[in-house]
Write an enzyme that holds these catalytic residues in place. Structure first.
Site, PDB file in Angstrom:
ATOM      1  N   ASN B  25      10.288 -27.532  28.484  1.00 52.82           N
ATOM      2  CA  ASN B  25       9.792 -26.853  27.295  1.00 52.82           C
ATOM      3  C   ASN B  25       9.143 -27.907  26.408  1.00 52.82           C
ATOM      4  OD1 ASN B  25      10.060 -26.068  24.329  1.00 52.82           O
ATOM      5  ND2 ASN B  25      10.508 -24.126  25.338  1.00 52.82           N
ATOM      6  N   ALA B  46       7.604 -21.303  27.906  1.00 55.89           N
ATOM      7  CA  ALA B  46       7.308 -21.012  26.501  1.00 55.89           C
ATOM      8  C   ALA B  46       8.461 -20.159  26.002  1.00 55.89           C
ATOM      9  CB  ALA B  46       5.996 -20.261  26.360  1.00 55.89           C
ATOM     10  N   GLU B  47       9.095 -20.552  24.895  1.00 55.12           N
ATOM     11  CA  GLU B  47      10.333 -19.880  24.506  1.00 55.12           C
ATOM     12  C   GLU B  47      10.112 -18.463  24.000  1.00 55.12           C
ATOM     13  OE1 GLU B  47       9.242 -22.714  23.053  1.00 55.12           O
ATOM     14  OE2 GLU B  47       9.824 -22.828  20.940  1.00 55.12           O
ATOM     15  N   ASN B  48       8.858 -18.075  23.811  1.00 56.45           N
ATOM     16  CA  ASN B  48       8.629 -16.664  23.474  1.00 56.45           C
ATOM     17  C   ASN B  48       8.538 -15.795  24.725  1.00 56.45           C
ATOM     18  OD1 ASN B  48       6.168 -17.931  24.029  1.00 56.45           O
ATOM     19  ND2 ASN B  48       5.010 -16.365  22.938  1.00 56.45           N
ATOM     20  N   SER B  91      15.099 -15.853  27.420  1.00 54.44           N
ATOM     21  CA  SER B  91      14.451 -17.134  27.234  1.00 54.44           C
ATOM     22  C   SER B  91      15.403 -18.175  26.647  1.00 54.44           C
ATOM     23  CB  SER B  91      13.246 -16.961  26.309  1.00 54.44           C
ATOM     24  OG  SER B  91      12.615 -18.193  26.110  1.00 54.44           O
TER      25      SER B  91
END
Lengths: 256, 221, 221, 256
Positions: B25, B46-48, B91
């Site tokens: 990340n 991508a943490e979204n 996530s």
């Protein structure tokens, strides 16, 4: 038993002092059409539970971007890990928000993206609380129980169970089964599960059986009202090309 | 004044920490610049809610812009084979599972690896925590990228944090514009110096004491 | 001996509690028999991960058997439009969300609505709890279907459970082969009698005291 | 970086005293091919964490059904809400299991389906523990902390973090992204996320990009080894028709 209804009718279930949960992260997946309907509904003293609270520059909402700050006059408390008051895109100065807070008209409770999700999850699944490894001895742990379990420190976090979830999906069938598209999925599936009453805005509605059973992310049981955004509305699927054009112009202008 | 690394060179050095097969990340700010230097076979999260996306859209391919393909920092990405989408709950479970290498910016790192990243002041009214605390806590390996000193020349590598802490004892490696420093149970170890800098000069810029590794070397690109 | 309901008739009466638009879970045993009597517009959940499946496969359509379409009791089902699949974690979140009507069998129900269902003995070595405790706790409305008495004629509706408890104060409605009884904060209320039975005769078969509803009526099908 | 490997090679990471998690519920979605490989691996003193433990009648395993009881000689403890020792399908008498337990060769810890899932979820997400509303004052609460939070009683439950997850999916790509089919999904996605090391058996392997990104249920990051069941094996996708035939015969014979 079709769940299709108008935004107006769906909003009748939202009341003063309700806790509202919604998604906001980037330009996609945030329920702009329902935010506008909530403004029209005119309820007040809301608590807003939202992963990000990112105001948009002036004029962009009218062109199809979603801005949770249009709800500010109705909100008494925001629970969010990220308030974009300092961002380059913001038209709300930190001073403005600070003043609201000073006057006691706005309370802010912070969290982390992950722990906010876990608190909603705990609400969805009926848990009384969870021990989070994240946030120990930080600002998010202030006033909360700390406990050492098997030689690791944790913070006690309570569940969040919103009265109303305002979510956005790509398509719904009339039973309320939902599919999302790409990174617009966001917190929407979780908010649907955690909320006592869930309203979804969608670009399209199809008959039961059209959505692949394996592709359904949110089963209809978690959805109470399906609102199809009218084609003429700036938030409609038909008018997304206008938003793409706007953003392409911005990107080219910035020389990114 | 000695030369310090440009942001781009700092990112290139940091990207060397990513190996084929890694999942990683890249946090907002400096770490985002690593994106163009990720080796083949490594996968970016991508943490979204996306794993394994393709190159970002830029001025040259604005026509590829898709409103539903956005990374955590709000940039548009292109699809890639083997890409997967998921919700934010999943996530952050992924982030806290210990299966990702995390690259974060930093405001301060202490000699025990405590990290300050989310706030410039303890009286901050408006939270900007985002996912930083989760990323810091959950990483398989946490690499912090930052300038070695503030604009006023103050060391960001400190004995004790003076800024609000984001996570305790979480940092594994610090990559700055003058050095690579490992956080060990025995304290901070200087591993690499930017060309032109001696260990003594780096120590002068650093509040916390540094041990010089036996095999300390010049940074390579 | 007065006539008691057959299992089939008991299930038909219980299915009247399901309204169009309802989501429901039909537990293993007697409740499963309701499946053929679910009204149009109501949707059945299987706790192993399906919502809204079609009729079960039986001898007449064995060729429709699909190894991946199985309900919680292990029966094969056919697909239906609007069906959705999910994992067991999501399934039990759904069950505990208060959005489902649950139909469970029962070994005993107390006058406060405590339910015993998972075990015949407190010295039981081998757990057979399954999802029963989750279903009992999480239901929007919990309907228990059982014979009014054990084979030895002992009342299953009791003042205090003598069998291991599965969930406290969880039952809303009890449908037996002689009566329909509601659990209220003021105690058990007799709502319906099976044709041929008087309230007094039903009380004789019941250890816990029953209040007779003002509008008590004969059960209809 | 392909994750494809043989069952043999995948099993090398399983050791004595490991906690193994696997799915078992009905005839689908349970990793029969990996169970057999685990028997061949020969490790012992395992803890088995499984939603159901349902033995099959004699002769059925050879014909393609999955039976977790083939692991019994290697297992020291079972954590499960349901042990099907009394079922009509069982070839293991309760007496047999009782004897194992009496001799101290088998420990059994019970739970509920939902709470077992929540404990695995807590393990997956790094929580130190959760307060469950289910099981209060019942057998599953014995020896556990009870706590009243906002006027509701809860039981404290600890996370489960298996050393190895043995799962089954319909298809994988070489990066380990997984799709499931129908009710065979089960606890497999959760076990993949909760386990420190995850091995999956699949009917088919495809190249990255073949699986729709929206349909991927388990992202590859949670999967360490992908084992494709060889076509000639009784558990292979090619030979599922034989199992259907067997079950159809059983159904017709029983007059169901």
């Amino acid at each position: 038993m079709s769940k299709i209804c108008t935004a107006d009718k769906a909003m009748a279930r939202v009341h003063d002092s309700d806790m509202i949960a919604a998604h906001n992260w980037g330009i996609s997946g945030s329920p702009g059409y329902l935010f506008r309907a909530l403004v029209e509904r005119g309820v007040k003293d809301l608590t807003l539970c939202i992963p990000n609270f990112i105001p948009m520059p002036e004029g962009f909402v009218e062109r199809g971007l979603t801005d949770p700050s249009i709800l500010l006059p109705q909100v008494r408390k925001i629970i969010s890990p990220f308030i974009g008051a300092r961002g380059i895109l913001s038209n709300l100065s930190e001073t403005f928000l600070s003043n609201l807070a000073k006057e006691g008209r706005l309370e802010i409770e912070t969290s982390t993206h992950g722990i906010l999700m876990e608190r909603l999850y705990a609400g969805a699944t009926g848990l009384g609380g969870i021990y989070s490894p994240v946030g120990v001895d930080t600002i998010v742990a202030e006033g909360k129980e700390k406990r050492n379990i098997d030689e690791v420190d944790y913070v006690f976090e309570k569940p969040l169970r919103p009265d109303v979830g305002l979510i956005k999906a790509d398509k719904a069938d009339t039973l309320g089964n939902l599919v999302y598209r790409g990174s617009a999925r966001g917190a929407n599936p979780l908010i649907a599960m955690a909320s006592k009453y869930t309203i979804v805005e969608v670009f399209d509605v199809v008959e039961p059986g059209v959505l692949e059973p394996e592709m359904i992310v949110t089963p209809g049981v978690f959805v109470d009202c399906v609102v199809r955004i009218p084609d003429e509305d700036i938030y409609s699927g038909k008018r997304r090309t206008e938003l793409i054009q706007l953003l392409a112009e911005v990107m080219l202008a910035r020389g990114m | 004044m000695k030369d310090r690394l440009t942001e781009e060179l700092l990112a290139i050095r940091a990207a060397q920490e990513i190996k084929p097969g890694d999942y990683c990340n890249l946090g907002i700010g400096l770490p985002q610049l690593c994106a163009s230097h990720v080796p083949e076979g490594a996968i970016v999260q991508a943490e979204n809610g996306t794993l394994g996306y393709g190159p970002l859209v830029d001025q040259d391919n604005v026509d590829k812009m898709d409103l539903d393909f956005i990374d955590a920092g709000g940039s548009f990405f292109t699809p890639a084979p083997g890409m997967a989408f998921f919700d934010i709950l999943t996530s952050f479970m992924m982030i806290r599972s210990g299966r990702l290498k995390s690259f974060l910016g930093g405001l301060q790192v202490s000699e025990r690896g405590d990290l300050a990243i989310h706030s410039l002041s303890s009286t901050d009214k408006f939270p900007q925590i985002g996912g930083s605390m989760d990323l810091a806590w959950g990483a398989k390996r946490l690499i912090v990228l930052m300038t070695h000193n503030t604009k006023d020349g103050v060391s960001k590598i400190v004995k004790e944090l003076t800024l609000p802490m984001s996570a305790r004892a979480c940092v594994d490696l610090i990559i700055t514009d003058i050095a690579v420093i490992e956080v060990t149970s025995g304290g901070l170890v200087l591993r690499e110096c930017v060309p032109g800098w001696t260990p003594e000069e780096i120590q002068e810029q650093t509040e916390a004491p540094l041990k010089v590794a036996d095999d300390v070397k010049e940074m390579e690109f």
